[in-house]
Design a protein around this motif. Structure first.
Motif, PDB file in Angstrom:
ATOM      1  N   MET A  21       0.950  -1.304   0.093  1.00 40.86           N
ATOM      2  CA  MET A  21       0.017  -0.065   0.038  1.00 40.86           C
ATOM      3  C   MET A  21       0.820   1.382  -0.015  1.00 40.86           C
ATOM      4  O   MET A  21       1.980   1.147   0.486  1.00 40.86           O
ATOM      5  CB  MET A  21      -0.885  -0.065   1.146  1.00 40.86           C
ATOM      6  CG  MET A  21      -1.659  -1.285   1.487  1.00 40.86           C
ATOM      7  SD  MET A  21      -2.950  -1.523   0.128  1.00 40.86           S
ATOM      8  CE  MET A  21      -4.074   0.001   0.343  1.00 40.86           C
ATOM      9  N   PRO A  22       0.467   2.345  -0.615  1.00 34.48           N
ATOM     10  CA  PRO A  22       0.935   3.647  -0.512  1.00 34.48           C
ATOM     11  C   PRO A  22       1.194   4.167   1.147  1.00 34.48           C
ATOM     12  O   PRO A  22       0.281   3.804   1.752  1.00 34.48           O
ATOM     13  CB  PRO A  22       0.210   4.576  -1.513  1.00 34.48           C
ATOM     14  CG  PRO A  22      -1.254   3.911  -1.364  1.00 34.48           C
ATOM     15  CD  PRO A  22      -0.974   2.435  -1.284  1.00 34.48           C
ATOM     16  N   GLN A  23       2.279   4.574   1.157  1.00 34.36           N
ATOM     17  CA  GLN A  23       2.581   5.110   2.487  1.00 34.36           C
ATOM     18  C   GLN A  23       1.761   6.425   2.861  1.00 34.36           C
ATOM     19  O   GLN A  23       1.457   7.331   1.962  1.00 34.36           O
ATOM     20  CB  GLN A  23       3.953   5.421   2.564  1.00 34.36           C
ATOM     21  CG  GLN A  23       4.812   4.145   2.444  1.00 34.36           C
ATOM     22  CD  GLN A  23       6.418   4.097   2.716  1.00 34.36           C
ATOM     23  OE1 GLN A  23       6.972   4.985   2.022  1.00 34.36           O
ATOM     24  NE2 GLN A  23       6.950   3.970   3.535  1.00 34.36           N
ATOM     25  N   LEU A  24       1.625   6.414   4.103  1.00 31.31           N
ATOM     26  CA  LEU A  24       0.989   7.709   4.571  1.00 31.31           C
ATOM     27  C   LEU A  24       2.337   8.739   4.773  1.00 31.31           C
ATOM     28  O   LEU A  24       3.019   8.541   5.719  1.00 31.31           O
ATOM     29  CB  LEU A  24       0.410   7.764   6.083  1.00 31.31           C
ATOM     30  CG  LEU A  24      -0.994   6.812   6.091  1.00 31.31           C
ATOM     31  CD1 LEU A  24      -1.564   6.274   7.353  1.00 31.31           C
ATOM     32  CD2 LEU A  24      -1.923   7.132   4.905  1.00 31.31           C
ATOM     33  N   LEU A  25       2.191  10.071   4.315  1.00 33.87           N
ATOM     34  CA  LEU A  25       3.235  10.929   4.471  1.00 33.87           C
ATOM     35  C   LEU A  25       2.835  12.011   5.329  1.00 33.87           C
ATOM     36  O   LEU A  25       1.735  12.631   5.040  1.00 33.87           O
ATOM     37  CB  LEU A  25       3.575  11.288   3.014  1.00 33.87           C
ATOM     38  CG  LEU A  25       3.960  10.158   1.900  1.00 33.87           C
ATOM     39  CD1 LEU A  25       4.146  10.581   0.410  1.00 33.87           C
ATOM     40  CD2 LEU A  25       5.127   9.337   2.563  1.00 33.87           C
TER      41      LEU A  25
END
Length: 499
Positions: A248-252
């Motif tokens: 999953m794409p990371q929380l930034l």
């Protein structure tokens, strides 16, 4: 297998979340759990909670219970886990040590793993030398092929070995990812799979546990992609079927760095509850971080949706690949939308629960406190973005008249002659027959606005401060009605005496 139910007899996908109890749960635990649970429910499968506690040095007392508490709060409930049991118990890695050893023994016997006696000092020196020479860092296989006695004759020997997997030169570094498509990662070095204390490392434990628990889909952050070749290789070495991977794409954060509990308080899952966010709003927000809004029949987009809505329409190929900036302003707006959509009684119950949690209400609220809060909730519902705002807006209803704390900045904000305003207001209020908001307003306007010629925007500030102690409050006249005649007059007289 050690479990009583063979994984081959299971139907439907099985997904898991596996946090480590090393402190406050990370918001990423909820983020991954949401996708795990949505897919499991959509496909008629199971969602498993496993506690990965093999890093004994970093364990924090009470952290495991926080995982249970926060995920339950969000409604992300699991089918199997340490607290519930299940056909593949135990679900706590520290209780599964006997499970891992046969796999290690098998890898050693087949020459796919080997003992390493290198000391920590020797490994540090090795890495420093590699970095100085600008070489790829990784274990140099000094121990490979050596007996204990042969290795003991060389520098940097330690009595208790670890076990390393032997990564072949032709290791496959690619896989098909449900989110990222055809993917690859750099070649790993010979990873430690069993530590000197007898505990498995993450790399071995996660493969063994996922296999033994029949996990079919592994959902994790893109920062774990570098580990995927290690894991697929272990599956291959052990002759096991690997699960499907979804990275999953990371929380930034705003600087486009991965959010961290060291830098970002809101990386802690408990922070959202402390601040007064609603669980359904947070789940909705997390879904929007990497998934598109709902597209309506007319082509418009809808950002507010339930978890059931999300589950019904979920598809892996719609997950965005790029990381998302964690926009707290957007979350706060979304939370306000949810607050305003709540039934008033439901919101009142949540406000009471929050005030109890933060200590504004100690113990069980009295019937009088509950009545006051329920009556006041409609006054603040349109003004609130967070439940925590109720602490300032409604606390004046919960204190004794003599204990109202008048804030210094509230007094400093008053214009003109507040004593004159109160001297006019008190007799006007004392003579009222009806203590209703409209009648209170009419009497005060006649006495202060008409009688003293003070503009309406300045006329009622002293009353607001005297009653609530603050510059900002719920609508004044309705608040006075709810507070009651005796308390209102007592507070205004007390405040007048200080001027």
């Amino acid at each position: 297998m050690t479990a009583s139910t063979p994984a081959s007899t299971l139907t439907g996908p099985r997904l898991r979340v596996a946090p480590s109890p090393t402190g406050d749960p990370h918001v990423g635990t909820a983020y991954m759990s949401m996708f795990d649970l949505a897919y499991a429910r959509q496909q008629g499968g199971q969602f498993v909670l496993r506690i990965e506690d093999t890093d004994r040095k970093r364990l924090v007392e009470g952290a495991e219970e926080q995982v249970y508490d926060t995920l339950h709060w969000l409604g992300l409930d699991w089918d199997e886990g340490p607290d519930k049991g299940g056909p593949f118990a135990p679900y706590r890695q520290s209780e599964r040590l006997e499970t891992y050893q046969p796999y290690v023994d098998r890898l050693l016997a087949e020459g796919k793993a080997y003992h390493c006696w290198c000391s920590a000092e020797r490994l540090t020196q090795m890495r420093e030398r590699q970095q100085k020479l600008k070489q790829a860092t990784g274990y140099d296989r000094l121990c490979l092929g050596k007996t204990r006695e042969e290795r003991a004759e060389l520098p940097g020997f330690t009595q208790t070995p670890v076990v390393r997997m032997l990564v072949p030169e032709d290791v496959d570094l690619t896989w098909d990812d449900l989110v990222m498509g055809r993917s690859s990662a750099p070649r790993p070095d010979d990873q430690v799979i069993l530590k000197a204390d007898g505990f498995p490392t993450y790399h071995l434990a996660v493969v063994v546990d996922d296999h033994e628990m029949g996990i079919t889909h592994v959902v994790r952050g893109q920062d774990w992609m570098s580990s995927t070749p290690k894991h697929t290789l272990l599956y291959q070495m052990l002759g096991l079927e690997p699960p499907k991977f979804a990275h999953m794409p990371q929380l930034l954060e705003s600087g486009k760095k991965k959010i961290s509990k060291r830098r970002n308080p809101w990386a802690r899952l408990t922070w959202f509850r402390e601040q007064g966010y609603l669980p359904e709003a947070l789940v909705n927000f997390l879904a929007l971080q990497c998934y598109p809004p709902i597209v309506e029949a007319d082509g418009s987009e809808r950002e507010i949706f339930t978890f059931a809505d999300f589950t019904e329409r979920f598809q892996w190929d719609k997950v965005k690949r790029a990381g998302a900036i964690f926009n707290l302003d957007k979350l706060e707006w979304l939370n306000g939308q949810y607050i305003r959509a709540l039934d008033v009684d439901d919101l009142a119950d949540r406000i009471v629960a929050h005030l109890r949690r933060v200590g504004v209400i100690e113990g069980e609220p009295t019937d009088e406190q509950l009545a006051l809060l329920r009556a006041a909730t409609p006054l603040v519902q349109e003004r609130m973005q967070l439940l925590s705002e109720a602490e300032g807006m409604l606390a004046f209803l919960l204190v004794a008249d003599e204990d109202v704390l008048v804030e210094d900045d509230a007094v400093a904000s008053l214009k003109g002659d507040p004593a004159q305003v109160l001297d006019a207001a008190l007799p006007a209020l004392e003579s009222l027959d009806s203590w209703a908001a409209d009648d209170i307003q009419a009497a005060l306007r006649a006495a202060i606005v008409d009688g003293l010629g003070i503009k309406p925007r300045l006329a009622f500030g002293p009353l607001r401060v005297g009653i609530t102690g603050r510059r900002v409050s719920p609508p004044l006249f309705e608040s006075m009605e709810i507070l009651g005649r005796e308390s209102t007059l007592a507070r205004l007289r007390s405040f007048r005496a200080t001027l």
